[in-house]
Every structure is written in structure tokens, then in C-alpha cells.
Write a protein that holds these residues in place. Structure first.
Motif, PDB file in Angstrom:
ATOM      1  N   LYS A  37      43.484  30.582  53.445  1.00  0.00           N
ATOM      2  CA  LYS A  37      44.940  30.683  53.600  1.00  0.00           C
ATOM      3  C   LYS A  37      45.687  30.331  52.310  1.00  0.00           C
ATOM      4  N   ALA A  38      44.967  30.107  51.229  1.00  0.00           N
ATOM      5  CA  ALA A  38      45.605  29.753  49.964  1.00  0.00           C
ATOM      6  C   ALA A  38      46.508  30.891  49.498  1.00  0.00           C
ATOM      7  N   TRP A  39      47.567  30.514  48.818  1.00  0.00           N
ATOM      8  CA  TRP A  39      48.456  31.512  48.219  1.00  0.00           C
ATOM      9  C   TRP A  39      47.979  31.762  46.791  1.00  0.00           C
ATOM     10  N   TYR A  40      47.619  32.984  46.498  1.00  0.00           N
ATOM     11  CA  TYR A  40      47.222  33.362  45.150  1.00  0.00           C
ATOM     12  C   TYR A  40      48.420  34.004  44.465  1.00  0.00           C
ATOM     13  N   GLY A  41      48.693  33.584  43.247  1.00  0.00           N
ATOM     14  CA  GLY A  41      49.814  34.151  42.494  1.00  0.00           C
ATOM     15  C   GLY A  41      49.714  35.658  42.348  1.00  0.00           C
ATOM     16  N   ASP A  42      48.486  36.175  42.344  1.00  0.00           N
ATOM     17  CA  ASP A  42      48.271  37.624  42.225  1.00  0.00           C
ATOM     18  C   ASP A  42      48.775  38.393  43.443  1.00  0.00           C
ATOM     19  N   TYR A  43      49.042  37.716  44.554  1.00  0.00           N
ATOM     20  CA  TYR A  43      49.521  38.405  45.750  1.00  0.00           C
ATOM     21  C   TYR A  43      50.842  39.133  45.491  1.00  0.00           C
ATOM     22  N   LYS A  44      51.672  38.593  44.588  1.00  0.00           N
ATOM     23  CA  LYS A  44      52.933  39.273  44.267  1.00  0.00           C
ATOM     24  C   LYS A  44      52.652  40.623  43.617  1.00  0.00           C
ATOM     25  N   GLU A  45      51.737  40.639  42.663  1.00  0.00           N
ATOM     26  CA  GLU A  45      51.378  41.899  42.025  1.00  0.00           C
ATOM     27  C   GLU A  45      50.635  42.815  42.995  1.00  0.00           C
ATOM     28  N   LEU A  46      49.896  42.225  43.889  1.00  0.00           N
ATOM     29  CA  LEU A  46      49.167  42.994  44.891  1.00  0.00           C
ATOM     30  C   LEU A  46      50.125  43.801  45.764  1.00  0.00           C
ATOM     31  N   GLU A  47      51.289  43.249  46.053  1.00  0.00           N
ATOM     32  CA  GLU A  47      52.296  43.964  46.842  1.00  0.00           C
ATOM     33  C   GLU A  47      52.739  45.238  46.123  1.00  0.00           C
ATOM     34  N   ILE A  48      52.850  45.175  44.810  1.00  0.00           N
ATOM     35  CA  ILE A  48      53.253  46.342  44.024  1.00  0.00           C
ATOM     36  C   ILE A  48      52.113  47.361  43.979  1.00  0.00           C
ATOM     37  N   ILE A  49      50.898  46.866  43.794  1.00  0.00           N
ATOM     38  CA  ILE A  49      49.728  47.747  43.694  1.00  0.00           C
ATOM     39  C   ILE A  49      49.482  48.502  44.988  1.00  0.00           C
ATOM     40  N   ARG A  50      49.528  47.796  46.083  1.00  0.00           N
ATOM     41  CA  ARG A  50      49.114  48.396  47.351  1.00  0.00           C
ATOM     42  C   ARG A  50      50.110  49.404  47.890  1.00  0.00           C
ATOM     43  N   LYS A  51      51.402  49.190  47.648  1.00  0.00           N
ATOM     44  CA  LYS A  51      52.478  50.068  48.121  1.00  0.00           C
ATOM     45  C   LYS A  51      52.181  50.543  49.529  1.00  0.00           C
ATOM     46  N   ASP A  52      52.078  51.856  49.713  1.00  0.00           N
ATOM     47  CA  ASP A  52      51.810  52.403  51.048  1.00  0.00           C
ATOM     48  C   ASP A  52      50.346  52.769  51.231  1.00  0.00           C
ATOM     49  N   ASN A  53      49.512  52.432  50.250  1.00  0.00           N
ATOM     50  CA  ASN A  53      48.124  52.877  50.277  1.00  0.00           C
ATOM     51  C   ASN A  53      47.181  51.962  51.034  1.00  0.00           C
ATOM     52  N   LEU A  54      47.459  50.675  51.039  1.00  0.00           N
ATOM     53  CA  LEU A  54      46.608  49.717  51.742  1.00  0.00           C
ATOM     54  C   LEU A  54      47.503  48.783  52.541  1.00  0.00           C
ATOM     55  N   SER A  55      47.020  48.339  53.675  1.00  0.00           N
ATOM     56  CA  SER A  55      47.788  47.350  54.419  1.00  0.00           C
ATOM     57  C   SER A  55      47.751  46.023  53.677  1.00  0.00           C
ATOM     58  N   LYS A  56      48.714  45.192  53.957  1.00  0.00           N
ATOM     59  CA  LYS A  56      48.768  43.868  53.339  1.00  0.00           C
ATOM     60  C   LYS A  56      47.499  43.084  53.667  1.00  0.00           C
TER      61      LYS A  56
END
Length: 193
Positions: A37-56
Motif C-alpha cells: 500500500k506504499a505510495w510511490y512517487g512514480d505513481y504520478k507519472e504512471l497516471e500520465i503514462i497509462r492514460k486510457d490504455n491500462l487501468s489504474k
């Protein structure tokens, strides 16, 4: 009710969490990776990468799986390769990633640490299975996307689970994970994530 809906209800009735797992390897994977359940700082960039292609959920889990296993070489089959490749590189920037377009070059980097299958064609899964079996080691992890999307894909998943080289599988409903750990007794797990 749709096939996938019915399969999901059956999955929920049979699936477990870390408390129902008696394999130390799987328990560690579930508690330190799946349920991290840790928050990884990369999750913010992951939101941009995944867009509509992968679920969160899938993108974050793929990120954590790559962080957990630390692969040096990864093969990605199928669609949405950019989002998958970028998620992998975000988690492990030095990973060597190949796609099915790179077939002639596979000999250069095998064995592969992680193989991610994201195909819409079950024949692709079976073809890759036959070709890539010779590249596995005891540490190789295969991830199959949408293993319960249809009856055909559920049958492919059953075929993969039965293969003599496969030692352990984990069914997460939306993913199937395959392990070739030769020291492990043949086991199949269903884990709620």
C-alpha cells in the motif's frame, strides 16, 4: 449474466488472500508486492503514462511486480505496448524490453525474466508459449492479461496451467501469472487483489 461476470463470481468464492496461502514464496509476493500500500512517487507519472490504455489497478500492480522481481529482460506481446513498456521502464529504467516485432533479436537476450502477454488472439498465446518455453529459468515470470475474458481464453489458461513445465500459477482474475520454479511443488493459487 455474461461469461466474465459468472467467472468473477466463481473466482471470488474460491479466491483467498495472504492468510490462505501456505507457500512462503507466494506469501511473500502477496504481502510485499500485491498488497503493498506504499505510495510511490512514480505513481504520478504512471497516471500520465497509462492514460486510457491500462487501468489504474493494473498499471500500479505491474509497476510493483517489476519493482519486486527486478527483471533485466522483458518481452511484451500484443497491444498497448507503449503504456506497458513505459510502466516497466518507470519501475526499472535499465530493463531491456523487446516486443514481438523483435523476434529475430530474441536470441540475443534470452532467457527473459518477465514475459507480458496482452494479446486479443488466443493463438498468439499458444504460439508464444511453445516458442518461449525453452527460454524459461526458475525465476521467469509470465503474466497473461485478461485470462477470463471469454471461454476460449479460459481454456487457454487451463492449458497453460496443465503444462508439465509450469510449476505454479496465480490467478488474479484479470491476470494469470505463471512460474517455472522447479523446486516448487505444482500448485495453483487464486488471489484477491
Amino acid at each position: 449474466m455474461s461469461f466474465k461476470g459468472w467467472k468473477y463470481i466463481k473466482f471470488l468464492l474460491k479466491a483467498t488472500n495472504q492468510h490462505g496461502v501456505h507457500s512462503p514464496f507466494v506469501y511473500d509476493l502477496v504481502t510485499k508486492c500485491f498488497y503493498d500500500k506504499a505510495w510511490y512517487g512514480d505513481y504520478k507519472e504512471l497516471e500520465i503514462i497509462r492514460k486510457d490504455n491500462l487501468s489504474k489497478k493494473k498499471s500500479r500492480l505491474l509497476y510493483r511486480v517489476v519493482k519486486y522481481f527486478k527483471p533485466n529482460s522483458v518481452v511484451v506481446f500484443g497491444k498497448k505496448k507503449d503504456a506497458i513498456n513505459n510502466t516497466i521502464l518507470l519501475a526499472k529504467p535499465e530493463a531491456k524490453i523487446m516486443n514481438e516485432d523483435d523476434w529475430p533479436d530474441y536470441e540475443v537476450v534470452k532467457p527473459f525474466d518477465i514475459v507480458y502477454f496482452n494479446s486479443a488472439d488466443k493463438a498468439d498465446y499458444l504460439k508464444a508459449l511453445v516458442y518461449l518455453l525453452e527460454t524459461t529459468t526458475k525465476d521467469t515470470v509470465w503474466i497473461f492479461n485478461n485470462i477470463h475474458r471469454s471461454e476460449d481464453f479460459s481454456e487457454v489458461w487451463k492449458t497453460i496451467k496443465r503444462h508439465k513445465s509450469v510449476r505454479m500459477t496465480i490467478d488474479l482474475f484479470f491476470w494469470g501469472m505463471v512460474f517455472f520454479r522447479r523446486e516448487q511443488a505444482k500448485e495453483h493459487f487464486r488471489i484477491r487483489v
